[in-house]
Motif scaffolding. Sequence first.
Motif, PDB file in Angstrom:
ATOM      1  N   ILE A  35      48.978  55.605  26.181  1.00 49.05           N
ATOM      2  CA  ILE A  35      47.657  55.973  26.684  1.00 49.05           C
ATOM      3  C   ILE A  35      47.715  56.011  28.207  1.00 49.05           C
ATOM      4  O   ILE A  35      48.058  55.014  28.848  1.00 49.05           O
ATOM      5  N   GLY A  36      47.381  57.144  28.795  1.00 47.14           N
ATOM      6  CA  GLY A  36      47.425  57.276  30.245  1.00 47.14           C
ATOM      7  C   GLY A  36      46.276  56.541  30.917  1.00 47.14           C
ATOM      8  O   GLY A  36      45.149  56.525  30.413  1.00 47.14           O
ATOM      9  N   VAL A  37      46.565  55.918  32.057  1.00 47.15           N
ATOM     10  CA  VAL A  37      45.547  55.263  32.873  1.00 47.15           C
ATOM     11  C   VAL A  37      45.531  55.995  34.217  1.00 47.15           C
ATOM     12  O   VAL A  37      46.562  56.087  34.887  1.00 47.15           O
ATOM     13  N   PHE A  38      44.366  56.523  34.600  1.00 51.41           N
ATOM     14  CA  PHE A  38      44.278  57.375  35.776  1.00 51.41           C
ATOM     15  C   PHE A  38      43.127  56.945  36.677  1.00 51.41           C
ATOM     16  O   PHE A  38      42.107  56.428  36.216  1.00 51.41           O
ATOM     17  N   SER A  39      43.288  57.213  37.956  1.00 56.63           N
ATOM     18  CA  SER A  39      42.236  56.946  38.932  1.00 56.63           C
ATOM     19  C   SER A  39      41.258  58.108  39.005  1.00 56.63           C
ATOM     20  O   SER A  39      41.544  59.215  38.540  1.00 56.63           O
ATOM     21  N   THR A  40      40.102  57.845  39.582  1.00 55.02           N
ATOM     22  CA  THR A  40      39.213  58.945  39.960  1.00 55.02           C
ATOM     23  C   THR A  40      39.813  59.674  41.166  1.00 55.02           C
ATOM     24  O   THR A  40      40.735  59.188  41.812  1.00 55.02           O
ATOM     25  N   ARG A  41      39.260  60.841  41.454  1.00 55.89           N
ATOM     26  CA  ARG A  41      39.776  61.651  42.558  1.00 55.89           C
ATOM     27  C   ARG A  41      39.223  61.211  43.898  1.00 55.89           C
ATOM     28  O   ARG A  41      39.766  61.566  44.951  1.00 55.89           O
ATOM     29  N   LYS A  42      38.146  60.436  43.857  1.00 50.28           N
ATOM     30  CA  LYS A  42      37.482  59.996  45.080  1.00 50.28           C
ATOM     31  C   LYS A  42      36.828  58.652  44.824  1.00 50.28           C
ATOM     32  O   LYS A  42      36.810  58.147  43.691  1.00 50.28           O
ATOM     33  N   TYR A  43      36.270  58.062  45.862  1.00 49.87           N
ATOM     34  CA  TYR A  43      35.562  56.795  45.695  1.00 49.87           C
ATOM     35  C   TYR A  43      34.267  57.019  44.924  1.00 49.87           C
ATOM     36  O   TYR A  43      33.550  58.001  45.142  1.00 49.87           O
ATOM     37  N   ILE A  44      33.961  56.071  44.031  1.00 48.52           N
ATOM     38  CA  ILE A  44      32.728  56.207  43.246  1.00 48.52           C
ATOM     39  C   ILE A  44      31.787  55.018  43.414  1.00 48.52           C
ATOM     40  O   ILE A  44      30.713  54.986  42.815  1.00 48.52           O
ATOM     41  N   ALA A  45      32.177  54.032  44.226  1.00 49.55           N
ATOM     42  CA  ALA A  45      31.315  52.868  44.411  1.00 49.55           C
ATOM     43  C   ALA A  45      31.696  52.135  45.701  1.00 49.55           C
ATOM     44  O   ALA A  45      32.818  52.266  46.205  1.00 49.55           O
ATOM     45  N   LEU A  46      30.740  51.368  46.187  1.00 57.35           N
ATOM     46  CA  LEU A  46      30.948  50.498  47.347  1.00 57.35           C
ATOM     47  C   LEU A  46      31.112  49.078  46.852  1.00 57.35           C
ATOM     48  O   LEU A  46      30.340  48.613  46.000  1.00 57.35           O
ATOM     49  N   GLY A  47      32.126  48.379  47.369  1.00 58.24           N
ATOM     50  CA  GLY A  47      32.380  47.009  46.940  1.00 58.24           C
ATOM     51  C   GLY A  47      32.545  46.064  48.105  1.00 58.24           C
ATOM     52  O   GLY A  47      32.404  46.440  49.273  1.00 58.24           O
ATOM     53  N   TYR A  48      32.851  44.823  47.773  1.00 60.57           N
ATOM     54  CA  TYR A  48      33.019  43.755  48.761  1.00 60.57           C
ATOM     55  C   TYR A  48      34.391  43.128  48.589  1.00 60.57           C
ATOM     56  O   TYR A  48      34.849  42.928  47.465  1.00 60.57           O
ATOM     57  N   PRO A  49      35.065  42.807  49.696  1.00 58.86           N
ATOM     58  CA  PRO A  49      36.389  42.180  49.566  1.00 58.86           C
ATOM     59  C   PRO A  49      36.304  40.814  48.904  1.00 58.86           C
ATOM     60  O   PRO A  49      35.320  40.091  49.055  1.00 58.86           O
ATOM     61  N   ASN A  50      37.331  40.479  48.150  1.00 59.23           N
ATOM     62  CA  ASN A  50      37.426  39.198  47.454  1.00 59.23           C
ATOM     63  C   ASN A  50      38.490  38.353  48.136  1.00 59.23           C
ATOM     64  O   ASN A  50      39.671  38.685  48.111  1.00 59.23           O
ATOM     65  N   ASP A  51      38.058  37.247  48.740  1.00 62.04           N
ATOM     66  CA  ASP A  51      38.982  36.402  49.505  1.00 62.04           C
ATOM     67  C   ASP A  51      39.430  35.163  48.736  1.00 62.04           C
ATOM     68  O   ASP A  51      39.923  34.202  49.329  1.00 62.04           O
ATOM     69  N   ILE A  52      39.265  35.159  47.426  1.00 67.58           N
ATOM     70  CA  ILE A  52      39.678  33.998  46.630  1.00 67.58           C
ATOM     71  C   ILE A  52      41.199  33.897  46.604  1.00 67.58           C
ATOM     72  O   ILE A  52      41.903  34.878  46.380  1.00 67.58           O
ATOM     73  N   HIS A  53      41.724  32.694  46.864  1.00 70.65           N
ATOM     74  CA  HIS A  53      43.165  32.439  46.788  1.00 70.65           C
ATOM     75  C   HIS A  53      43.487  31.966  45.368  1.00 70.65           C
ATOM     76  O   HIS A  53      43.275  30.811  45.026  1.00 70.65           O
ATOM     77  N   ARG A  54      44.015  32.864  44.537  1.00 68.75           N
ATOM     78  CA  ARG A  54      44.288  32.495  43.154  1.00 68.75           C
ATOM     79  C   ARG A  54      45.636  31.777  43.011  1.00 68.75           C
ATOM     80  O   ARG A  54      45.757  30.815  42.282  1.00 68.75           O
ATOM     81  N   LEU A  55      46.639  32.278  43.719  1.00 67.25           N
ATOM     82  CA  LEU A  55      47.990  31.748  43.556  1.00 67.25           C
ATOM     83  C   LEU A  55      48.175  30.402  44.238  1.00 67.25           C
ATOM     84  O   LEU A  55      48.783  29.486  43.689  1.00 67.25           O
ATOM     85  N   ARG A  56      47.625  30.273  45.456  1.00 71.68           N
ATOM     86  CA  ARG A  56      47.851  29.040  46.224  1.00 71.68           C
ATOM     87  C   ARG A  56      46.745  28.866  47.250  1.00 71.68           C
ATOM     88  O   ARG A  56      46.517  29.744  48.077  1.00 71.68           O
ATOM     89  N   GLN A  57      46.059  27.730  47.212  1.00 68.51           N
ATOM     90  CA  GLN A  57      45.028  27.435  48.195  1.00 68.51           C
ATOM     91  C   GLN A  57      45.636  26.749  49.408  1.00 68.51           C
ATOM     92  O   GLN A  57      46.266  25.692  49.270  1.00 68.51           O
TER      93      GLN A  57
END
Length: 269
Positions: free
Chosen positions: A189-211
């Motif tokens: 099953i192919g997984v593909f991106s959109t051709r352009k941006y479709i939403a505005l988001g916020y950066p996620n600064d959570i340290h998952r691997l190591r705090q």
Amino acid sequence: MSIAALITCHNRCEKTKRCLSSLLTVMPELKVYLVDDGSTDGTSQMVNTLFPGVTVLKGDGNLFWSRGMYIAWKEAVKRNYDYYLWINDDIILHDDFFDELKSCLDITGKHSIIVGLIEDKDGNCLYGGHDKQKRQIVPNGVPQEIWLMNGNVVLITKEVVNKIGIIDPLLHHAGADTDYGLTACENGIGVFSTRKYIALGYPNDIHRLRQPGVSIIKRFKHLYSPLGIEPSIAFYLRKKHFGFFNAMLYWVYIHLINVLPDGCVAKKF
């Protein structure tokens, strides 16, 4: 065509409200399944008041993202919708978001998954996914193949669900989007991106691997929490897609990186 939107949230009432408003302004007849995972900030009350057509499912605060999305999808799939739309509640959708998702699906075929590209306020790429060289996908005017997908906005057809099912309930918070994309690729099953941006988001600064900047006890407590890597789940996910040896190496690595002091570890961790 019938469409179900799947959302899970916890204690970010204003962001959830902005997301739902942007979603339902564009698609007012859309059926939305929202899991409120134990919010204490009035999220459920807000949704019931402002968006009475939304189906609110309750969690106890321990579902987190993956299991919350599993609950929403498990409920929605009973009605055999034509399309399932993953939405993170910390984004604001552009007015043409669904037109772009559906247009890309028309190009790639119904036996594929379309992942929305998300931009920040400065127009930089935040989320979408990475290719097999682990390079972040940025819009270039055509759908691009994704290997490691982000689950912020994803359009999935019932044909895909019929072939590979829904989210793996063993996954807790992070990793379900990556797992689903890899499972899709492994099943042709192919997984593909959109051709352009479709939403505005916020950066996620959570340290998952190591705090950084905390005691080793606090560091390992975080590592073994749903907001960390959760080594047993990380091992399960790696073994599932890359084999036992890869999973074992990664298990050793994430423990080693958390034993070392801050001065011996690159800042990116």
